[in-house]
Write a protein that holds these residues in place. Structure first.
Motif, PDB file in Angstrom:
ATOM      1  N   PRO A  82       3.434  12.435  -9.282  1.00  0.00           N
ATOM      2  CA  PRO A  82       3.083  13.712  -9.942  1.00  0.00           C
ATOM      3  C   PRO A  82       2.871  14.848  -8.937  1.00  0.00           C
ATOM      4  CG  PRO A  82       1.830  11.893 -10.867  1.00  0.00           C
ATOM      5  CD  PRO A  82       2.506  11.359  -9.657  1.00  0.00           C
ATOM      6  N   ASN A  83       2.265  14.524  -7.795  1.00  0.00           N
ATOM      7  CA  ASN A  83       2.063  15.557  -6.775  1.00  0.00           C
ATOM      8  C   ASN A  83       3.386  16.043  -6.203  1.00  0.00           C
ATOM      9  OD1 ASN A  83      -0.612  15.157  -7.220  1.00  0.00           O
ATOM     10  ND2 ASN A  83      -1.039  14.126  -5.287  1.00  0.00           N
ATOM     11  N   ILE A  84       4.350  15.124  -6.084  1.00  0.00           N
ATOM     12  CA  ILE A  84       5.666  15.519  -5.576  1.00  0.00           C
ATOM     13  C   ILE A  84       6.300  16.552  -6.513  1.00  0.00           C
ATOM     14  CG2 ILE A  84       8.019  14.702  -5.166  1.00  0.00           C
ATOM     15  CD1 ILE A  84       6.880  12.144  -4.076  1.00  0.00           C
ATOM     16  N   MET A 113       0.822  -1.206   0.000  1.00  0.00           N
ATOM     17  CA  MET A 113       0.000   0.000   0.000  1.00  0.00           C
ATOM     18  C   MET A 113       0.857   1.258   0.000  1.00  0.00           C
ATOM     19  SD  MET A 113      -3.005  -1.129   2.685  1.00  0.00           S
ATOM     20  CE  MET A 113      -3.765   0.486   2.624  1.00  0.00           C
ATOM     21  N   VAL A 114       1.949   1.230   0.797  1.00  0.00           N
ATOM     22  CA  VAL A 114       2.831   2.398   0.845  1.00  0.00           C
ATOM     23  C   VAL A 114       3.516   2.615  -0.496  1.00  0.00           C
ATOM     24  CG1 VAL A 114       4.931   3.302   1.884  1.00  0.00           C
ATOM     25  CG2 VAL A 114       3.184   2.273   3.331  1.00  0.00           C
ATOM     26  N   LEU A 115       3.990   1.523  -1.101  1.00  0.00           N
ATOM     27  CA  LEU A 115       4.649   1.649  -2.400  1.00  0.00           C
ATOM     28  C   LEU A 115       3.676   2.144  -3.466  1.00  0.00           C
ATOM     29  CD1 LEU A 115       6.907  -1.549  -2.487  1.00  0.00           C
ATOM     30  CD2 LEU A 115       7.621   0.821  -2.134  1.00  0.00           C
ATOM     31  N   ALA A 116       2.454   1.615  -3.451  1.00  0.00           N
ATOM     32  CA  ALA A 116       1.467   2.055  -4.443  1.00  0.00           C
ATOM     33  C   ALA A 116       1.116   3.527  -4.237  1.00  0.00           C
ATOM     34  CB  ALA A 116       0.210   1.187  -4.333  1.00  0.00           C
ATOM     35  N   ALA A 117       0.968   3.913  -2.961  1.00  0.00           N
ATOM     36  CA  ALA A 117       0.663   5.323  -2.688  1.00  0.00           C
ATOM     37  C   ALA A 117       1.818   6.222  -3.093  1.00  0.00           C
ATOM     38  CB  ALA A 117       0.344   5.502  -1.206  1.00  0.00           C
ATOM     39  N   PHE A 130      -1.666  22.457  -0.192  1.00  0.00           N
ATOM     40  CA  PHE A 130      -2.450  21.555   0.660  1.00  0.00           C
ATOM     41  C   PHE A 130      -3.191  20.465  -0.118  1.00  0.00           C
ATOM     42  CE2 PHE A 130      -6.333  20.405   2.925  1.00  0.00           C
ATOM     43  CZ  PHE A 130      -5.824  20.021   4.152  1.00  0.00           C
ATOM     44  N   PRO A 131      -3.903  20.772  -1.224  1.00  0.00           N
ATOM     45  CA  PRO A 131      -4.639  19.699  -1.928  1.00  0.00           C
ATOM     46  C   PRO A 131      -3.749  18.601  -2.487  1.00  0.00           C
ATOM     47  CG  PRO A 131      -5.411  21.871  -2.622  1.00  0.00           C
ATOM     48  CD  PRO A 131      -4.146  22.082  -1.855  1.00  0.00           C
ATOM     49  N   TYR A 132      -2.462  18.862  -2.634  1.00  0.00           N
ATOM     50  CA  TYR A 132      -1.557  17.875  -3.226  1.00  0.00           C
ATOM     51  C   TYR A 132      -0.821  17.045  -2.183  1.00  0.00           C
ATOM     52  CZ  TYR A 132      -2.437  20.614  -7.408  1.00  0.00           C
ATOM     53  OH  TYR A 132      -3.051  21.263  -8.444  1.00  0.00           O
ATOM     54  N   LEU A 133      -1.103  17.271  -0.897  1.00  0.00           N
ATOM     55  CA  LEU A 133      -0.474  16.489   0.154  1.00  0.00           C
ATOM     56  C   LEU A 133      -1.127  15.112   0.230  1.00  0.00           C
ATOM     57  CD1 LEU A 133      -0.132  19.155   2.981  1.00  0.00           C
ATOM     58  CD2 LEU A 133       1.635  18.355   1.420  1.00  0.00           C
ATOM     59  N   PRO A 134      -0.378  14.074   0.632  1.00  0.00           N
ATOM     60  CA  PRO A 134      -0.984  12.732   0.737  1.00  0.00           C
ATOM     61  C   PRO A 134      -2.050  12.706   1.821  1.00  0.00           C
ATOM     62  CG  PRO A 134       1.255  12.763   1.644  1.00  0.00           C
ATOM     63  CD  PRO A 134       1.053  14.083   0.967  1.00  0.00           C
ATOM     64  N   GLY A 135      -3.225  12.207   1.456  1.00  0.00           N
ATOM     65  CA  GLY A 135      -4.318  12.100   2.409  1.00  0.00           C
ATOM     66  C   GLY A 135      -5.099  13.370   2.615  1.00  0.00           C
ATOM     67  N   ALA A 136      -4.811  14.411   1.829  1.00  0.00           N
ATOM     68  CA  ALA A 136      -5.492  15.689   2.048  1.00  0.00           C
ATOM     69  C   ALA A 136      -6.980  15.591   1.749  1.00  0.00           C
ATOM     70  CB  ALA A 136      -4.851  16.769   1.176  1.00  0.00           C
ATOM     71  N   GLN A 137      -7.383  14.693   0.857  1.00  0.00           N
ATOM     72  CA  GLN A 137      -8.789  14.571   0.498  1.00  0.00           C
ATOM     73  C   GLN A 137      -9.559  13.603   1.386  1.00  0.00           C
ATOM     74  OE1 GLN A 137      -9.778  16.683  -1.729  1.00  0.00           O
ATOM     75  NE2 GLN A 137      -7.667  17.322  -2.159  1.00  0.00           N
ATOM     76  N   SER A 138      -8.871  12.940   2.303  1.00  0.00           N
ATOM     77  CA  SER A 138      -9.570  11.983   3.164  1.00  0.00           C
ATOM     78  C   SER A 138     -10.364  12.717   4.231  1.00  0.00           C
ATOM     79  CB  SER A 138      -8.558  11.035   3.828  1.00  0.00           C
ATOM     80  OG  SER A 138      -7.720  11.753   4.711  1.00  0.00           O
ATOM     81  N   PRO A 139     -11.542  12.208   4.613  1.00  0.00           N
ATOM     82  CA  PRO A 139     -12.349  12.866   5.656  1.00  0.00           C
ATOM     83  C   PRO A 139     -11.627  12.952   6.991  1.00  0.00           C
ATOM     84  CG  PRO A 139     -13.660  11.262   4.420  1.00  0.00           C
ATOM     85  CD  PRO A 139     -12.241  11.069   3.999  1.00  0.00           C
ATOM     86  N   ALA A 140     -10.814  11.938   7.313  1.00  0.00           N
ATOM     87  CA  ALA A 140     -10.102  11.967   8.585  1.00  0.00           C
ATOM     88  C   ALA A 140      -9.109  13.125   8.624  1.00  0.00           C
ATOM     89  CB  ALA A 140      -9.371  10.633   8.803  1.00  0.00           C
ATOM     90  N   PHE A 141      -8.363  13.289   7.539  1.00  0.00           N
ATOM     91  CA  PHE A 141      -7.385  14.378   7.473  1.00  0.00           C
ATOM     92  C   PHE A 141      -8.078  15.729   7.562  1.00  0.00           C
ATOM     93  CE2 PHE A 141      -4.411  17.283   5.488  1.00  0.00           C
ATOM     94  CZ  PHE A 141      -3.183  16.838   5.933  1.00  0.00           C
ATOM     95  N   GLN A 142      -9.171  15.886   6.841  1.00  0.00           N
ATOM     96  CA  GLN A 142      -9.903  17.152   6.868  1.00  0.00           C
ATOM     97  C   GLN A 142     -10.509  17.406   8.236  1.00  0.00           C
ATOM     98  OE1 GLN A 142     -12.664  16.720   3.646  1.00  0.00           O
ATOM     99  NE2 GLN A 142     -11.100  16.920   2.048  1.00  0.00           N
ATOM    100  N   GLY A 143     -11.033  16.349   8.870  1.00  0.00           N
ATOM    101  CA  GLY A 143     -11.609  16.516  10.209  1.00  0.00           C
ATOM    102  C   GLY A 143     -10.569  16.937  11.226  1.00  0.00           C
TER     103      GLY A 143
END
Length: 565
Positions: free
Chosen positions: A281-283, A271-275, A342-355
Motif C-alpha cells: 500500500p505504501n508503494i 522477513m523480507v517477503l513479509a515486509a 518520508f513517513p511511507y518509506l520502509p523503516g521510517a518509523q524505526s528509532p534507528a532510522f530516525q536517529g
C-alpha cells in the motif's frame, strides 16, 4: 596447478574445522554415563485419590522433534519434569546397540498404565492424561508406545553402520563436487578479469558528461575486476554454506545443525517477503506522489522555458532569471515531495532510522556552513544581476571575463587566459566593477594621463591627445574623446585623455595602442612629454625628442654664459 593446490589447502582446513565441530558435538551431545534417576510416580504405585491438578502442556522432544505432550503433574513431579525424564529414557533406548524394539510393551497396573522397555519404565499414563486427550488411559498408552517404537526404530537406523557409511560416501562425493566448483569459479573469474583488462579503451570507455571525465576507462575496468572478485568470493562462500548444510544432514549428530543453517537463510527471506507484502500500500502512495511531483516539475519547466524564450514576459521578471528560478522551484517541489513521502518509506518509523536521519542532518548542518553561504550568495548575485556570462568585470584584484556562474562559485578568465574560481560568498563581499554593463549602449570610458610642461600651449596638447585617440582602433568617434586638465603641478600640467569604446573585452589592447599613439603624436609635433619629472639645462643639451623627429638642420645649442657688471 598452483590454483588447484591452494584450493586443496583451503578445503583441507575447512574439513578439519568441520571434523572438529562434529567431534565436539558428539562429545558434548552424549548424555553422562550415569544419569541420576529422580524418583517418579511412574515407577511407583499411583493412587487416584492423591491430589491431581491440571498444569501447562510440556512436549516430549527428541532431536528437536516433538513426540507428544504431557499436561499433568503428579504429586511433587511437575509436568515439565515428567517430559524431561521421558525424553531422557527414550534417548537411552536408541543409544543402546543391544536394545530390541520387541522389548517395548504396555503393562496394566491398578491405577495407571505403564510403558515398559525390558525392566525400565519409560512412562506411566494416568486417567487424567487420557481425559485430556479424549481417550482412555489404555488407548493413550498404546498410542504413545507406537510413537516411541517408531522413533527408536528411526534413530537406530540413523546410527547404524550402514547409514553412517552412506553418509561418509555422500560426504566424499559432495567434497569432490565442492573442490571442482571452487576450481571452476577461480578459472572463470580469472578469464573474465583478463577479458575486462584487455577491453580497456575498446569495449570499456571512459564515462564522460560533456567535457568532464567522471570515470576513466582504467578505473571502470578496475571496478569491474573488483566486482568479479567479490562475486567469486560470494559464490564460493554460498557453495561452502550449502556444502556444510548438506554434509550435516548425513550424520545424526549434526542433523539439528542443518535445520539451524537453513533457518539462517529462510528467516531473512521470510522477513523480507513479509515486509515487501506489507509495504505494497505504501508503494502505491509513493507512486502517486512521484507521478504528481514529476508532472509538477514538467509544468514548471515549461513555464520558465517560455519565459526564457520571451514568449511569456512577466513584468519586472528578466529572462535570465528563468533558469535559476526554475532550479529553485524544482528543489522546493522535490523537498516537499520528500517530506510527504518520508513517513511511507520502509523503516521510517524505526528509532534507528530516525536517529540516523537526525545525525546526518546535524552533520550536514555543521559541515555545510560555507557551502550554504555560497549558495545564498549565488542566489543573491543572480537576482541582483551584478554581471552576466561574458561580461568583463573586476572582482577584488581579479580582472577578466565571466565564463561561468553557479550557485557555489563564479569562474573568471583573466586577460592572461587563466581561469579563476571565486566562491560566491567572497564575490558578494567584494567590490564588483562591471565594465560591460553599459558599454554597448553608452560606451565605456577609457582614460589615461600625461604631464606636459608649462611652455607648451594647452590647446595644442588637447589636439594632440584627441588625435592620438582618434587613430586608436575600437575608440568611438561619437561620443568624441575629450581631455580634462586635472592639476597644475610645480613643473607641469596634468592632462587626462578620455575616450569611449564599446569593446570592454579589448581594454588591454586598446590601452596599449593608445599609449603607442600618444608618444608618436607628441614627438611628431616636437612636444616633450615631461613625465613624471624631467630636469635639464636647456642650453647645451639636446631636446628630449627622438632624433627621427628632429629637423634636418637641427644642431645642439651652445652653452651660453652671461655676466653683468
Amino acid at each position: 596447478m598452483t590454483d588447484l593446490q591452494n584450493l586443496m589447502r583451503l578445503f583441507c582446513r575447512l574439513l578439519i574445522i568441520l571434523c572438529l565441530s562434529v567431534s565436539i558435538e558428539m562429545a558434548y551431545g552424549q548424555p553422562p554415563a550415569a544419569v541420576k534417576q529422580a524418583p517418579s510416580l511412574e515407577q511407583a504405585k499411583v493412587s487416584t485419590s492423591g491430589p491431581i491438578s491440571v498444569s501447562k502442556s510440556y512436549p516430549v522432544k527428541l532431536r528437536d522433534k516433538t513426540l507428544f505432550s504431557v499436561q499433568e503433574k503428579i504429586y511433587s513431579v511437575s509436568a515439565e519434569e515428567r517430559a524431561r525424564l521421558v525424553s531422557e529414557r527414550i534417548r537411552k533406548l536408541y543409544e543402546d546397540p543391544k536394545f530390541s524394539l520387541d522389548e517395548i510393551h504396555v503393562e496394566e497396573m491398578e491405577t495407571n498404565t505403564e510403558i515398559v522397555a525390558a525392566d525400565v519404565v519409560i512412562m506411566a499414563v494416568i486417567d487424567q492424561d487420557g481425559a485430556e486427550a479424549g481417550l482412555s488411559r489404555q488407548e493413550l498408552a498404546a498410542k504413545y508406545a507406537q510413537i516411541i517404537k517408531s522413533v527408536v526404530r528411526d534413530m537406530q537406523h540413523d546410527y547404524s553402520v550402514e547409514s553412517l557409511t552412506f553418509g561418509a560416501a555422500w560426504t566424499a562425493l559432495a567434497t569432490v563436487v565442492l573442490i571442482l566448483a571452487f576450481y571452476l569459479s577461480g578459472k572463470i573469474s580469472a578469464r573474465v578479469c583478463q577479458k575486462l583488462v584487455a577491453s580497456k579503451g575498446y569495449h570499456i570507455r571512459a564515462l564522460r558528461i560533456q567535457r568532464v571525465t567522471l570515470l576513466s576507462a582504467e578505473r571502470i575496468a578496475s571496478l569491474l575486476v573488483s566486482l568479479v572478485k567479490v562475486v567469486k568470493i560470494g559464490t564460493m562462500a554460498s557453495l561452502f554454506y550449502f556444502y556444510l548444510t548438506l554434509v550435516f544432514s548425513f550424520f545424526p549428530w549434526t542433523q539439528g545443525w542443518t535445520a539451524i543453517l537453513i533457518e539462517f537463510i529462510l528467516r531473512p527471506v521470510r522477513m523480507v517477503l513479509a515486509a515487501a507484502i506489507a509495504f505494497l500500500p505504501n508503494i502505491f502512495f509513493i507512486g502517486v506522489i512521484s507521478v504528481v511531483t514529476f508532472y509538477s516539475i514538467k509544468l514548471t519547466r515549461f513555464i520558465f522555458t517560455e519565459i526564457d524564450k520571451g514568449t511569456i514576459r512577466p513584468s519586472g521578471f528578466y529572462a535570465d532569471w528563468a533558469d535559476p528560478t526554475f532550479k529553485i522551484c524544482r528543489f522546493l517541489i522535490l523537498a516537499f515531495a520528500a517530506v510527504v513521502m518520508f513517513p511511507y518509506l520502509p523503516g521510517a518509523q524505526s528509532p534507528a532510522f530516525q536517529g540516523i536521519s537526525v545525525f546526518l542532518g546535524v552533520l550536514f548542518s555543521l559541515g555545510s556552513t560555507s557551502a550554504v553561504s555560497n549558495i545564498v550568495a549565488g542566489v543573491v548575485l543572480t537576482y541582483t544581476r551584478a554581471f552576466q556570462i561574458g561580461d568583463r568585470v573586476k572582482i577584488g584584484d581579479t580582472v577578466g571575463d565571466i565564463v561561468d556562474k553557479t550557485l557555489l562559485v563564479t569562474r573568471v578568465r583573466t586577460i592572461k587566459n587563466v581561469e579563476t574560481s571565486i566562491p560566491n560568498a567572497m564575490v558578494l563581499s567584494s567590490h564588483i566593477v562591471n565594465f560591460s554593463t553599459s558599454a554597448k549602449e553608452h560606451g565605456l570610458i577609457l582614460h589615461t594621463s600625461v604631464t606636459i610642461g608649462y611652455d607648451v600651449p594647452w590647446r595644442q596638447v588637447h589636439e594632440l591627445l584627441i588625435a592620438a585617440a582618434t587613430l586608436t582602433s575600437d575608440i568611438l568617434n561619437d561620443p568624441k574623446p575629450f581631455v580634462l586638465q586635472t592639476s597644475l603641478d610645480d613643473f607641469y600640467v596634468s592632462y587626462e585623455l578620455n575616450a569611449y569604446t564599446n569593446q570592454p573585452a579589448s581594454m588591454a589592447r586598446i590601452y596599449s595602442d593608445l599609449h603607442q599613439n600618444i608618444p608618436d603624436g607628441f614627438n611628431g609635433a616636437g612636444v616633450e612629454i615631461m613625465s613624471p619629472h624631467y630636469g635639464a639645462l636647456r642650453d647645451g643639451n639636446n631636446a628630449a625628442v627622438p632624433t627621427d623627429y628632429l629637423p634636418k638642420d637641427y644642431s645642439t645649442p651652445s652653452f651660453r654664459f652671461q655676466t653683468s657688471k
